[in-house]
Design a protein around this motif. Structure first.
Motif, PDB file in Angstrom:
ATOM      1  N   GLY A 132      28.550 -29.191 -44.399  1.00 37.97           N
ATOM      2  CA  GLY A 132      28.368 -30.579 -44.806  1.00 37.97           C
ATOM      3  C   GLY A 132      26.949 -30.862 -45.260  1.00 37.97           C
ATOM      4  N   LEU A 133      25.967 -30.257 -44.587  1.00 33.81           N
ATOM      5  CA  LEU A 133      24.571 -30.434 -44.974  1.00 33.81           C
ATOM      6  C   LEU A 133      24.303 -29.782 -46.322  1.00 33.81           C
ATOM      7  CD1 LEU A 133      21.650 -31.269 -44.410  1.00 33.81           C
ATOM      8  CD2 LEU A 133      21.377 -29.112 -43.151  1.00 33.81           C
ATOM      9  N   VAL A 134      24.846 -28.590 -46.521  1.00 31.36           N
ATOM     10  CA  VAL A 134      24.662 -27.901 -47.804  1.00 31.36           C
ATOM     11  C   VAL A 134      25.243 -28.748 -48.932  1.00 31.36           C
ATOM     12  CG1 VAL A 134      25.283 -25.867 -49.157  1.00 31.36           C
ATOM     13  CG2 VAL A 134      24.613 -25.605 -46.764  1.00 31.36           C
ATOM     14  N   ARG A 135      26.433 -29.302 -48.705  1.00 30.92           N
ATOM     15  CA  ARG A 135      27.043 -30.142 -49.739  1.00 30.92           C
ATOM     16  C   ARG A 135      26.171 -31.368 -50.023  1.00 30.92           C
ATOM     17  NH1 ARG A 135      33.225 -32.601 -50.127  1.00 30.92           N
ATOM     18  NH2 ARG A 135      32.817 -33.903 -51.950  1.00 30.92           N
ATOM     19  N   GLU A 136      25.669 -31.995 -48.992  1.00 29.76           N
ATOM     20  CA  GLU A 136      24.810 -33.175 -49.168  1.00 29.76           C
ATOM     21  C   GLU A 136      23.587 -32.839 -50.016  1.00 29.76           C
ATOM     22  OE1 GLU A 136      21.714 -35.632 -46.314  1.00 29.76           O
ATOM     23  OE2 GLU A 136      23.596 -34.941 -45.440  1.00 29.76           O
ATOM     24  N   LEU A 137      22.945 -31.704 -49.703  1.00 24.10           N
ATOM     25  CA  LEU A 137      21.729 -31.317 -50.423  1.00 24.10           C
ATOM     26  C   LEU A 137      22.041 -30.814 -51.833  1.00 24.10           C
ATOM     27  CD1 LEU A 137      19.811 -29.567 -47.511  1.00 24.10           C
ATOM     28  CD2 LEU A 137      19.447 -31.868 -48.428  1.00 24.10           C
ATOM     29  N   ALA A 138      23.253 -30.319 -52.034  1.00 27.01           N
ATOM     30  CA  ALA A 138      23.682 -29.936 -53.384  1.00 27.01           C
ATOM     31  C   ALA A 138      23.936 -31.183 -54.225  1.00 27.01           C
ATOM     32  CB  ALA A 138      24.940 -29.085 -53.311  1.00 27.01           C
ATOM     33  N   GLU A 139      24.608 -32.157 -53.643  1.00 22.86           N
ATOM     34  CA  GLU A 139      24.990 -33.344 -54.397  1.00 22.86           C
ATOM     35  C   GLU A 139      23.804 -34.227 -54.742  1.00 22.86           C
ATOM     36  OE1 GLU A 139      28.068 -35.164 -52.061  1.00 22.86           O
ATOM     37  OE2 GLU A 139      29.634 -33.876 -52.920  1.00 22.86           O
ATOM     38  N   ASP A 140      22.771 -34.239 -53.888  1.00 25.65           N
ATOM     39  CA  ASP A 140      21.617 -35.090 -54.210  1.00 25.65           C
ATOM     40  C   ASP A 140      20.551 -34.356 -55.035  1.00 25.65           C
ATOM     41  OD1 ASP A 140      19.999 -33.581 -52.480  1.00 25.65           O
ATOM     42  OD2 ASP A 140      19.949 -35.093 -50.905  1.00 25.65           O
ATOM     43  N   GLY A 141      20.839 -33.101 -55.412  1.00 27.06           N
ATOM     44  CA  GLY A 141      19.939 -32.362 -56.278  1.00 27.06           C
ATOM     45  C   GLY A 141      18.804 -31.645 -55.581  1.00 27.06           C
ATOM     46  N   GLU A 191      32.236 -14.653 -43.123  1.00 29.36           N
ATOM     47  CA  GLU A 191      33.035 -14.756 -44.333  1.00 29.36           C
ATOM     48  C   GLU A 191      33.932 -15.991 -44.312  1.00 29.36           C
ATOM     49  OE1 GLU A 191      32.343 -12.758 -46.770  1.00 29.36           O
ATOM     50  OE2 GLU A 191      30.983 -11.596 -45.515  1.00 29.36           O
ATOM     51  N   GLY A 192      34.430 -16.335 -43.120  1.00 28.81           N
ATOM     52  CA  GLY A 192      35.225 -17.559 -43.007  1.00 28.81           C
ATOM     53  C   GLY A 192      34.380 -18.786 -43.289  1.00 28.81           C
ATOM     54  N   GLY A 193      33.141 -18.769 -42.800  1.00 30.54           N
ATOM     55  CA  GLY A 193      32.233 -19.878 -43.057  1.00 30.54           C
ATOM     56  C   GLY A 193      31.925 -20.023 -44.536  1.00 30.54           C
ATOM     57  N   LEU A 194      31.765 -18.889 -45.239  1.00 28.19           N
ATOM     58  CA  LEU A 194      31.517 -18.936 -46.675  1.00 28.19           C
ATOM     59  C   LEU A 194      32.714 -19.556 -47.386  1.00 28.19           C
ATOM     60  CD1 LEU A 194      29.955 -18.255 -49.252  1.00 28.19           C
ATOM     61  CD2 LEU A 194      30.924 -15.945 -49.140  1.00 28.19           C
ATOM     62  N   ARG A 195      33.918 -19.161 -46.982  1.00 39.16           N
ATOM     63  CA  ARG A 195      35.117 -19.727 -47.624  1.00 39.16           C
ATOM     64  C   ARG A 195      35.216 -21.225 -47.363  1.00 39.16           C
ATOM     65  NH1 ARG A 195      39.724 -17.328 -49.818  1.00 39.16           N
ATOM     66  NH2 ARG A 195      40.715 -18.928 -51.085  1.00 39.16           N
ATOM     67  N   ARG A 196      34.887 -21.631 -46.139  1.00 42.21           N
ATOM     68  CA  ARG A 196      34.931 -23.063 -45.828  1.00 42.21           C
ATOM     69  C   ARG A 196      33.910 -23.829 -46.672  1.00 42.21           C
ATOM     70  NH1 ARG A 196      35.759 -21.102 -40.515  1.00 42.21           N
ATOM     71  NH2 ARG A 196      33.530 -21.288 -40.028  1.00 42.21           N
ATOM     72  N   LEU A 203      32.841 -23.002 -49.698  1.00 38.26           N
ATOM     73  CA  LEU A 203      33.363 -23.077 -51.057  1.00 38.26           C
ATOM     74  C   LEU A 203      34.433 -24.163 -51.178  1.00 38.26           C
ATOM     75  CD1 LEU A 203      33.512 -19.249 -51.774  1.00 38.26           C
ATOM     76  CD2 LEU A 203      32.045 -20.902 -52.954  1.00 38.26           C
ATOM     77  N   VAL A 204      35.272 -24.283 -50.155  1.00 36.64           N
ATOM     78  CA  VAL A 204      36.274 -25.351 -50.155  1.00 36.64           C
ATOM     79  C   VAL A 204      35.598 -26.710 -50.048  1.00 36.64           C
ATOM     80  CG1 VAL A 204      38.194 -26.343 -48.841  1.00 36.64           C
ATOM     81  CG2 VAL A 204      38.111 -23.880 -49.259  1.00 36.64           C
ATOM     82  N   GLU A 205      34.562 -26.798 -49.203  1.00 39.75           N
ATOM     83  CA  GLU A 205      33.808 -28.049 -49.046  1.00 39.75           C
ATOM     84  C   GLU A 205      33.218 -28.500 -50.387  1.00 39.75           C
ATOM     85  OE1 GLU A 205      31.950 -31.173 -46.711  1.00 39.75           O
ATOM     86  OE2 GLU A 205      33.325 -29.625 -46.020  1.00 39.75           O
ATOM     87  N   LEU A 206      32.840 -27.535 -51.210  1.00 39.81           N
ATOM     88  CA  LEU A 206      32.229 -27.837 -52.502  1.00 39.81           C
ATOM     89  C   LEU A 206      33.252 -28.066 -53.613  1.00 39.81           C
ATOM     90  CD1 LEU A 206      29.327 -25.233 -52.396  1.00 39.81           C
ATOM     91  CD2 LEU A 206      29.106 -27.713 -52.167  1.00 39.81           C
ATOM     92  N   GLY A 207      34.530 -27.968 -53.275  1.00 38.21           N
ATOM     93  CA  GLY A 207      35.558 -28.245 -54.270  1.00 38.21           C
ATOM     94  C   GLY A 207      36.585 -27.162 -54.450  1.00 38.21           C
ATOM     95  N   GLY A 208      36.362 -26.012 -53.816  1.00 35.00           N
ATOM     96  CA  GLY A 208      37.339 -24.941 -53.924  1.00 35.00           C
ATOM     97  C   GLY A 208      37.209 -24.136 -55.200  1.00 35.00           C
ATOM     98  N   ARG A 209      38.017 -23.092 -55.290  1.00 33.13           N
ATOM     99  CA  ARG A 209      37.916 -22.160 -56.416  1.00 33.13           C
ATOM    100  C   ARG A 209      38.146 -22.843 -57.752  1.00 33.13           C
ATOM    101  NH1 ARG A 209      41.304 -18.277 -59.102  1.00 33.13           N
ATOM    102  NH2 ARG A 209      40.097 -16.435 -59.696  1.00 33.13           N
ATOM    103  N   GLU A 210      39.058 -23.779 -57.801  1.00 35.76           N
ATOM    104  CA  GLU A 210      39.393 -24.417 -59.072  1.00 35.76           C
ATOM    105  C   GLU A 210      38.631 -25.723 -59.298  1.00 35.76           C
ATOM    106  OE1 GLU A 210      41.167 -22.895 -61.235  1.00 35.76           O
ATOM    107  OE2 GLU A 210      41.735 -21.255 -59.892  1.00 35.76           O
TER     108      GLU A 210
END
Length: 319
Positions: free
Chosen positions: A151-160, A172-177, A179-186
């Motif tokens: 959630g923190l990574v997404r916040e810092l990604a979204e605010d630039g 590896e599970g955390g990495l997949r989560r 990627l999904v948090e950021l919008g998933g593969r598609e």
């Protein structure tokens, strides 16, 4: 090469060759950069863990980074590790990196003392605001004792604040989560975090990470066989997952060189970094395979095992 688009592809963490006196061997380092760029890599990460950054003095860091920037000559972007314990110390490294021509910065969360996610967020925001270069977070809990929350990574990604993340968590599970948090593969191609790059630091599961939606890899053993990781990445981008898996399996076998140093005699990091450097020496890329003191050096028997791994992977030692 300034980062004008999201970073992708193969971005090796560049080894730091040493001379007989333990100083940065700029000639060997320049040849290594040529070896990597000729192998088709998409960027260079100077002063990362594989660069032995924690062992280098500030002066040695500057020499190594300046050498990489000069040798790259704008052909690929250069990311500079600015890893240190506190924000003030990281800021000093970051300003030096900017002065030396780095295209982006890579920083961990603060460490030694325990930090709260709000403190980590403040740390990254201060770095981004103070220096102005694109900033990548380096998630390496084994070294800094804290895992960056998705959630923190997404916040810092979204605010630039962050341009991307190197995931060396081993989760590896955390990495997949994430990627999904950021919008998933598609879904990562649009939205507030569309320009955010996710790079895996796990050399052994690159095909799986790319299939899940990661943008690239930062492979330590990519110093030894950059072209192999480029082939893997290109196969994945083309959707040829069978070819990607075959190349990944060959690289997994090559990666076994990290354990040539007897566990009873030396640390796993010493064995791994020593194997990469000795492999580069065997291939004729660098002039000395030594690691920084107090790491224990590989024995002649262990170096012979590295040579065996190279030959088995289709790489021919010249020494």
């Amino acid at each position: 090469m300034p980062l004008t688009a999201p970073l992708h592809g193969v971005v090796p963490p560049v080894c730091t060759p040493l001379d007989a006196h333990g100083e940065v061997d700029t000639g060997s380092l320049s040849r290594l950069v040529g070896h990597l760029v000729d192998g088709g890599v998409h960027g260079l990460f100077a002063l990362g863990s594989t660069s032995e950054v924690a062992y280098l003095t500030d002066a040695q860091r500057a020499v190594a980074l300046e050498t990489v920037v000069t040798a790259a000559a704008g052909r690929v972007p250069v990311l500079a590790g600015v890893i240190d314990t506190t924000t003030s110390r990281v800021l000093e490294h970051a300003r030096t990196a900017a002065d030396l021509g780095a295209d982006a910065l890579v920083a961990t969360a603060p460490f030694y003392t325990r930090t709260h996610p709000k403190e980590i967020a403040g740390h990254f925001r201060e770095l981004r605001a103070a220096v102005g270069l694109p900033l990548f977070a380096y998630d390496i809990p084994v070294a800094v004792h804290s895992k960056l929350p998705a959630g923190l990574v997404r916040e810092l990604a979204e605010d630039g604040t962050l341009a991307g993340l190197k995931d060396s968590s081993g989760d590896e599970g955390g990495l997949r989560r994430l990627l999904v948090e950021l919008g998933g593969r598609e879904g990562r191609s649009s939205g507030p975090a569309a320009d955010f790059s996710v790079l895996t630091g796990s050399e052994l599961t690159v095909d799986a990470a790319l299939l899940a939606g990661a943008d690239g890899v930062v492979p330590g053993i990519g110093n030894v066989d950059p072209a192999g990781y480029v082939r893997l990445y290109q196969a994945a981008r083309a959707g040829d997952w069978e070819l990607a898996a075959r190349e990944q399996e060959r690289l997994v076998a090559l990666f076994s060189m990290v354990d040539v140093g007897p566990e009873a005699d030396m640390g796993r990091s010493s064995s791994a970094l020593g194997s990469f450097k000795q492999a580069l020496w065997l291939l004729g890329v660098i002039e000395n395979g030594s690691t920084v003191f107090p790491q224990i050096q590989l024995s002649g028997e262990s170096v012979a095992l590295v040579a065996e791994r190279l030959r088995a992977a289709g790489l021919q030692p010249v020494r």
